[in-house]
Design a protein around this motif. Structure first.
Motif, PDB file in Angstrom:
ATOM      1  N   PRO A 125       0.872  -1.197  -0.016  1.00 44.47           N
ATOM      2  CA  PRO A 125       0.146  -0.002  -0.049  1.00 44.47           C
ATOM      3  C   PRO A 125       0.879   1.308  -0.004  1.00 44.47           C
ATOM      4  N   ALA A 126       0.323   2.373  -0.125  1.00 42.77           N
ATOM      5  CA  ALA A 126       1.012   3.676   0.106  1.00 42.77           C
ATOM      6  C   ALA A 126       1.953   3.853   1.503  1.00 42.77           C
ATOM      7  N   ALA A 127       2.927   4.656   1.337  1.00 40.29           N
ATOM      8  CA  ALA A 127       3.994   4.431   2.259  1.00 40.29           C
ATOM      9  C   ALA A 127       3.566   5.308   3.388  1.00 40.29           C
ATOM     10  N   ASP A 128       3.903   4.837   4.641  1.00 40.16           N
ATOM     11  CA  ASP A 128       3.569   5.792   5.902  1.00 40.16           C
ATOM     12  C   ASP A 128       4.743   6.850   6.009  1.00 40.16           C
ATOM     13  N   TYR A 129       5.760   6.429   5.555  1.00 37.99           N
ATOM     14  CA  TYR A 129       7.007   7.628   5.543  1.00 37.99           C
ATOM     15  C   TYR A 129       7.949   7.271   4.367  1.00 37.99           C
ATOM     16  N   VAL A 130       8.684   8.326   3.813  1.00 38.14           N
ATOM     17  CA  VAL A 130       9.404   8.450   2.751  1.00 38.14           C
ATOM     18  C   VAL A 130      10.818   8.846   3.486  1.00 38.14           C
ATOM     19  N   VAL A 131      11.657   8.326   3.789  1.00 39.03           N
ATOM     20  CA  VAL A 131      13.063   8.989   4.384  1.00 39.03           C
ATOM     21  C   VAL A 131      14.109   9.104   3.136  1.00 39.03           C
ATOM     22  N   ALA A 132      14.707  10.319   3.137  1.00 41.13           N
ATOM     23  CA  ALA A 132      15.719  10.737   2.003  1.00 41.13           C
ATOM     24  C   ALA A 132      16.604  11.701   2.258  1.00 41.13           C
ATOM     25  N   GLY A 133      17.806  11.216   1.944  1.00 38.67           N
ATOM     26  CA  GLY A 133      18.911  12.273   2.045  1.00 38.67           C
ATOM     27  C   GLY A 133      19.611  12.315   0.926  1.00 38.67           C
ATOM     28  N   LEU A 134      19.013  12.376  -0.215  1.00 40.31           N
ATOM     29  CA  LEU A 134      19.335  12.576  -1.587  1.00 40.31           C
ATOM     30  C   LEU A 134      19.721  13.957  -1.638  1.00 40.31           C
ATOM     31  N   PRO A 135      21.021  14.342  -2.391  1.00 42.35           N
ATOM     32  CA  PRO A 135      21.321  15.707  -2.656  1.00 42.35           C
ATOM     33  C   PRO A 135      20.325  16.439  -3.430  1.00 42.35           C
ATOM     34  N   PHE A 136      19.359  16.809  -2.917  1.00 38.81           N
ATOM     35  CA  PHE A 136      18.616  17.667  -4.093  1.00 38.81           C
ATOM     36  C   PHE A 136      18.863  18.784  -4.449  1.00 38.81           C
ATOM     37  N   SER A 137      19.776  19.646  -3.710  1.00 31.69           N
ATOM     38  CA  SER A 137      20.521  20.825  -4.223  1.00 31.69           C
ATOM     39  C   SER A 137      21.107  20.604  -5.364  1.00 31.69           C
ATOM     40  N   THR A 138      21.794  19.429  -5.688  1.00 35.35           N
ATOM     41  CA  THR A 138      22.800  19.278  -6.831  1.00 35.35           C
ATOM     42  C   THR A 138      21.983  18.750  -8.303  1.00 35.35           C
ATOM     43  N   MET A 139      20.741  18.366  -7.911  1.00 35.71           N
ATOM     44  CA  MET A 139      19.925  17.668  -8.850  1.00 35.71           C
ATOM     45  C   MET A 139      19.533  18.798  -9.904  1.00 35.71           C
ATOM     46  N   PRO A 140      19.220  18.188 -11.106  1.00 33.05           N
ATOM     47  CA  PRO A 140      18.515  19.215 -12.088  1.00 33.05           C
ATOM     48  C   PRO A 140      17.101  19.481 -11.583  1.00 33.05           C
ATOM     49  N   ALA A 141      16.617  20.630 -11.833  1.00 34.48           N
ATOM     50  CA  ALA A 141      15.283  21.034 -11.176  1.00 34.48           C
ATOM     51  C   ALA A 141      14.171  20.236 -11.486  1.00 34.48           C
ATOM     52  N   ASP A 142      14.106  19.596 -12.939  1.00 33.18           N
ATOM     53  CA  ASP A 142      13.171  18.937 -13.156  1.00 33.18           C
ATOM     54  C   ASP A 142      12.973  17.358 -12.533  1.00 33.18           C
ATOM     55  N   CYS A 143      14.395  16.889 -12.363  1.00 34.18           N
ATOM     56  CA  CYS A 143      14.390  15.604 -11.755  1.00 34.18           C
ATOM     57  C   CYS A 143      14.003  15.610 -10.207  1.00 34.18           C
ATOM     58  N   ARG A 144      14.299  16.855  -9.543  1.00 30.99           N
ATOM     59  CA  ARG A 144      14.100  17.125  -8.198  1.00 30.99           C
ATOM     60  C   ARG A 144      12.481  17.323  -7.912  1.00 30.99           C
ATOM     61  N   GLU A 145      12.084  17.905  -8.779  1.00 28.94           N
ATOM     62  CA  GLU A 145      10.695  17.980  -8.739  1.00 28.94           C
ATOM     63  C   GLU A 145       9.841  16.811  -9.058  1.00 28.94           C
ATOM     64  N   ARG A 146      10.208  16.058  -9.738  1.00 21.74           N
ATOM     65  CA  ARG A 146       9.606  14.573 -10.113  1.00 21.74           C
ATOM     66  C   ARG A 146       9.629  13.861  -8.936  1.00 21.74           C
ATOM     67  N   ILE A 147      10.845  13.783  -8.173  1.00 21.99           N
ATOM     68  CA  ILE A 147      10.790  12.866  -7.140  1.00 21.99           C
ATOM     69  C   ILE A 147      10.025  13.365  -5.945  1.00 21.99           C
ATOM     70  N   LEU A 148      10.074  14.558  -5.656  1.00 22.80           N
ATOM     71  CA  LEU A 148       9.307  15.168  -4.740  1.00 22.80           C
ATOM     72  C   LEU A 148       7.784  14.987  -4.872  1.00 22.80           C
ATOM     73  N   GLN A 149       7.386  15.102  -6.136  1.00 23.74           N
ATOM     74  CA  GLN A 149       5.991  15.037  -6.573  1.00 23.74           C
ATOM     75  C   GLN A 149       5.525  13.657  -6.471  1.00 23.74           C
ATOM     76  N   GLN A 150       6.369  12.606  -7.061  1.00 21.82           N
ATOM     77  CA  GLN A 150       6.065  11.250  -6.928  1.00 21.82           C
ATOM     78  C   GLN A 150       5.811  10.865  -5.403  1.00 21.82           C
ATOM     79  N   SER A 151       6.697  11.365  -4.527  1.00 26.81           N
ATOM     80  CA  SER A 151       6.858  10.932  -3.185  1.00 26.81           C
ATOM     81  C   SER A 151       5.814  11.350  -2.574  1.00 26.81           C
ATOM     82  N   GLN A 152       5.246  12.539  -2.642  1.00 28.99           N
ATOM     83  CA  GLN A 152       3.776  13.190  -2.101  1.00 28.99           C
ATOM     84  C   GLN A 152       2.530  12.303  -2.668  1.00 28.99           C
TER      85      GLN A 152
END
Length: 200
Positions: A125-152
């Motif tokens: 089922p859907a996740a209760d928690y997603v834990v992340a230490g990915l370096p979002f600041s060094t990612m391309p903006a579109d990749c960062r946005e996709r990961i955050l949106q898909q996580s939400q």
């Protein structure tokens, strides 16, 4: 019955192997790791502080590396819960598969962008928690946005995404993606880290 927290200690030769593998991969992929050493116990404790271990049945971790946070999650995880870790680095995937045999752990070689697909494939089922230490600041903006949106989207209605970062750059993206974002700071880490608790 509540699950008791207990320390998950990795010591001796295994700990040295972890640090060596982590350092080698930092020099190969510094933009993917962000730090030359794994997270401190202080940072891990602060990051996992909001987790309701009795309630949580599905937790996802992005970029587990050598499993420093993974070990701590498993040491607290409910017996009937599942931890899904998603890792792109083949060296780390191989290490996790060889060193961790906990039946509650699912190691996925792939991208965090595919979290919904992976949970569906595993019949979870859907996740209760997603834990992340990915370096979002060094990612391309579109990749960062996709990961955050898909996580939400992959979170349960009361779910949260728990993030630590060494740069505040991702803060505005978090506030745009999640309904409520809390932040705190952990100075006892190399480097010191900002921690975000993002609620669906």
């Amino acid at each position: 019955m509540a699950v008791q927290e207990r320390p998950s200690v990795v010591a001796g030769p295994e700990r040295r192997a972890q640090l060596s593998l982590f350092a080698r991969n930092f020099f190969k992929h510094p933009r993917m790791l962000g730090s030359i050493i794994p997270s401190s116990s202080f940072l891990i404790r602060r990051l996992l502080e909001p987790v309701d271990w009795e309630r949580a049945r599905v937790i996802v971790e992005y970029g587990p590396g050598v499993g420093t946070i993974t070990h701590e999650i498993l040491s607290r995880l409910h017996p009937d819960a599942t931890l899904v870790v998603i890792e792109m680095n083949e060296d780390f995937v191989d290490y996790l598969n060889r060193s961790m045999t906990d039946p509650r752990l699912e190691v996925i070689a792939g991208s965090a962008e595919n979290i919904e697909t992976e949970l569906e494939r595993l019949g979870l089922p859907a996740a209760d928690y997603v834990v992340a230490g990915l370096p979002f600041s060094t990612m391309p903006a579109d990749c960062r946005e996709r990961i955050l949106q898909q996580s939400q989207k992959a979170l349960a209605p009361e779910g949260s995404m728990l993030i630590y970062q060494f740069s505040p750059k991702v803060s505005s993206d978090l506030h745009q993606t999640f309904s409520r974002v809390e932040s705190t700071f952990e100075p006892i880490n190399i480097p010191p880290a900002r921690v975000y608790f993002c609620h669906k």
